[in-house]
Design a protein around this motif. Structure first.
Motif, PDB file in Angstrom:
ATOM      1  N   ASP A  94       0.827  -1.214   0.000  1.00 16.56           N
ATOM      2  CA  ASP A  94       0.000   0.000   0.000  1.00 16.56           C
ATOM      3  C   ASP A  94       0.860   1.263   0.000  1.00 16.56           C
ATOM      4  O   ASP A  94       0.516   2.249  -0.646  1.00 16.56           O
ATOM      5  CB  ASP A  94      -0.963   0.010   1.187  1.00 16.56           C
ATOM      6  CG  ASP A  94      -2.025  -1.089   1.063  1.00 16.56           C
ATOM      7  OD1 ASP A  94      -2.307  -1.527  -0.069  1.00 16.56           O
ATOM      8  OD2 ASP A  94      -2.555  -1.499   2.112  1.00 16.56           O
ATOM      9  N   HIS A 145       2.108   2.074  -3.560  1.00 22.09           N
ATOM     10  CA  HIS A 145       1.125   2.677  -4.456  1.00 22.09           C
ATOM     11  C   HIS A 145       0.820   4.123  -4.071  1.00 22.09           C
ATOM     12  O   HIS A 145       0.680   4.983  -4.956  1.00 22.09           O
ATOM     13  CB  HIS A 145      -0.134   1.814  -4.515  1.00 22.09           C
ATOM     14  CG  HIS A 145       0.133   0.502  -5.194  1.00 22.09           C
ATOM     15  ND1 HIS A 145       0.298   0.385  -6.554  1.00 22.09           N
ATOM     16  CD2 HIS A 145       0.326  -0.740  -4.689  1.00 22.09           C
ATOM     17  CE1 HIS A 145       0.571  -0.872  -6.866  1.00 22.09           C
ATOM     18  NE2 HIS A 145       0.584  -1.574  -5.749  1.00 22.09           N
ATOM     19  N   THR A 146       0.787   4.422  -2.793  1.00 24.36           N
ATOM     20  CA  THR A 146       0.594   5.806  -2.340  1.00 24.36           C
ATOM     21  C   THR A 146       1.797   6.650  -2.749  1.00 24.36           C
ATOM     22  O   THR A 146       1.643   7.773  -3.251  1.00 24.36           O
ATOM     23  CB  THR A 146       0.408   5.856  -0.807  1.00 24.36           C
ATOM     24  OG1 THR A 146      -0.742   5.069  -0.477  1.00 24.36           O
ATOM     25  CG2 THR A 146       0.230   7.278  -0.317  1.00 24.36           C
ATOM     26  N   ALA A 169       3.906   6.065  -5.223  1.00 23.95           N
ATOM     27  CA  ALA A 169       3.900   6.220  -6.684  1.00 23.95           C
ATOM     28  C   ALA A 169       2.961   7.349  -7.095  1.00 23.95           C
ATOM     29  O   ALA A 169       3.308   8.164  -7.965  1.00 23.95           O
ATOM     30  CB  ALA A 169       3.490   4.906  -7.354  1.00 23.95           C
ATOM     31  N   GLU A 170       1.794   7.418  -6.489  1.00 27.34           N
ATOM     32  CA  GLU A 170       0.847   8.496  -6.806  1.00 27.34           C
ATOM     33  C   GLU A 170       1.416   9.856  -6.414  1.00 27.34           C
ATOM     34  O   GLU A 170       1.261  10.840  -7.146  1.00 27.34           O
ATOM     35  CB  GLU A 170      -0.508   8.251  -6.135  1.00 27.34           C
ATOM     36  CG  GLU A 170      -1.300   7.139  -6.782  1.00 27.34           C
ATOM     37  CD  GLU A 170      -1.504   7.340  -8.280  1.00 27.34           C
ATOM     38  OE1 GLU A 170      -1.871   8.455  -8.706  1.00 27.34           O
ATOM     39  OE2 GLU A 170      -1.268   6.381  -9.041  1.00 27.34           O
ATOM     40  N   THR A 171       2.081   9.915  -5.261  1.00 26.96           N
ATOM     41  CA  THR A 171       2.714  11.168  -4.815  1.00 26.96           C
ATOM     42  C   THR A 171       3.774  11.612  -5.812  1.00 26.96           C
ATOM     43  O   THR A 171       3.856  12.792  -6.163  1.00 26.96           O
ATOM     44  CB  THR A 171       3.343  10.985  -3.421  1.00 26.96           C
ATOM     45  OG1 THR A 171       2.316  10.628  -2.494  1.00 26.96           O
ATOM     46  CG2 THR A 171       4.045  12.250  -2.948  1.00 26.96           C
ATOM     47  N   LYS A 230       3.928  10.867  -9.012  1.00 21.51           N
ATOM     48  CA  LYS A 230       3.242  11.315 -10.232  1.00 21.51           C
ATOM     49  C   LYS A 230       2.744  12.746 -10.061  1.00 21.51           C
ATOM     50  O   LYS A 230       2.869  13.571 -10.978  1.00 21.51           O
ATOM     51  CB  LYS A 230       2.078  10.390 -10.564  1.00 21.51           C
ATOM     52  CG  LYS A 230       2.489   9.028 -11.061  1.00 21.51           C
ATOM     53  CD  LYS A 230       1.265   8.128 -11.258  1.00 21.51           C
ATOM     54  CE  LYS A 230       1.654   6.710 -11.592  1.00 21.51           C
ATOM     55  NZ  LYS A 230       0.472   5.828 -11.704  1.00 21.51           N
ATOM     56  N   GLN A 231       2.213  13.075  -8.888  1.00 21.76           N
ATOM     57  CA  GLN A 231       1.729  14.430  -8.623  1.00 21.76           C
ATOM     58  C   GLN A 231       2.872  15.432  -8.597  1.00 21.76           C
ATOM     59  O   GLN A 231       2.665  16.614  -8.868  1.00 21.76           O
ATOM     60  CB  GLN A 231       0.954  14.477  -7.305  1.00 21.76           C
ATOM     61  CG  GLN A 231      -0.368  13.730  -7.359  1.00 21.76           C
ATOM     62  CD  GLN A 231      -1.014  13.571  -5.993  1.00 21.76           C
ATOM     63  OE1 GLN A 231      -0.563  14.125  -5.004  1.00 21.76           O
ATOM     64  NE2 GLN A 231      -2.087  12.785  -5.950  1.00 21.76           N
ATOM     65  N   ASP A 258       5.306  15.264 -10.631  1.00 22.12           N
ATOM     66  CA  ASP A 258       5.806  15.241 -12.017  1.00 22.12           C
ATOM     67  C   ASP A 258       7.170  14.578 -12.180  1.00 22.12           C
ATOM     68  O   ASP A 258       8.004  15.027 -12.972  1.00 22.12           O
ATOM     69  CB  ASP A 258       5.829  16.654 -12.607  1.00 22.12           C
ATOM     70  CG  ASP A 258       4.437  17.229 -12.765  1.00 22.12           C
ATOM     71  OD1 ASP A 258       3.513  16.463 -13.093  1.00 22.12           O
ATOM     72  OD2 ASP A 258       4.272  18.449 -12.549  1.00 22.12           O
ATOM     73  N   TYR A 281       4.507  -0.313 -12.426  1.00 19.24           N
ATOM     74  CA  TYR A 281       3.760  -1.412 -13.039  1.00 19.24           C
ATOM     75  C   TYR A 281       4.027  -2.686 -12.241  1.00 19.24           C
ATOM     76  O   TYR A 281       4.885  -2.711 -11.358  1.00 19.24           O
ATOM     77  CB  TYR A 281       4.135  -1.592 -14.520  1.00 19.24           C
ATOM     78  CG  TYR A 281       5.371  -2.411 -14.795  1.00 19.24           C
ATOM     79  CD1 TYR A 281       5.255  -3.711 -15.312  1.00 19.24           C
ATOM     80  CD2 TYR A 281       6.640  -1.917 -14.551  1.00 19.24           C
ATOM     81  CE1 TYR A 281       6.391  -4.470 -15.576  1.00 19.24           C
ATOM     82  CE2 TYR A 281       7.772  -2.670 -14.808  1.00 19.24           C
ATOM     83  CZ  TYR A 281       7.641  -3.948 -15.313  1.00 19.24           C
ATOM     84  OH  TYR A 281       8.749  -4.699 -15.575  1.00 19.24           O
TER      85      TYR A 281
END
Length: 140
Positions: A82, A85-86, A88-90, A92-93, A95, A103
């Motif tokens: 978990d 994934h959190t 990875a999203e951070t 992405k935000q 940039d 993946y």
């Protein structure tokens, strides 16, 4: 294996301030001791030291893994599923430009894992990964 011991890694960076900002503000690593030529960080419970070194013209080498060109050398951390994934999203935000975007590698096979690769401002390659089952970390 009982308790996991923290590792120590020292890496070269050609721009100390840009990398200091990256590790502190992008990866949220707590800064420790420092000098004009190096900075310690708490890298997910491990000791990472960035050392100033003039920029090198060495090419990055890659190795094919699961059909992807994995940069060698690289370093990183195995995170909880978990948390990965959190995180990875951070990223992405923020940039982050991924070498290999997040993946699932080896899907349905022994060692199935989530993984992602990106570089710091000095070009050092990082990999973060996670296993749904941490017993798969060293599975054959």
């Amino acid at each position: 294996m009982s308790q996991l011991s923290p590792f120590h890694i020292a890496i070269p960076v050609h721009n100390l301030e840009a990398c200091r900002t990256f590790y502190r503000e992008v990866l949220n690593c707590e800064e420790g001791r420092s000098s004009d030529h190096w900075v310690d960080f708490n890298f997910f419970g491990h000791q990472l030291v960035i050392h100033y070194k003039a920029k090198s013209l060495e090419d990055t080498t890659t190795n094919a893994v699961d059909g992807k060109a994995v940069p060698v050398p690289h370093y990183g951390v195995v995170l909880d599923w978990d948390v990965f994934h959190t995180f990875a999203e951070t990223l992405k935000q923020k940039d982050i430009q991924f070498i290999i975007a997040p993946y699932i590698r080896f899907e349905g096979l022994v060692g199935e894992q989530a993984t992602m690769f990106f570089k710091d401002p000095a070009g050092n390659a990082l990999e973060f990964k996670a296993f749904k089952d941490n017993n798969q970390l060293f599975a054959k």
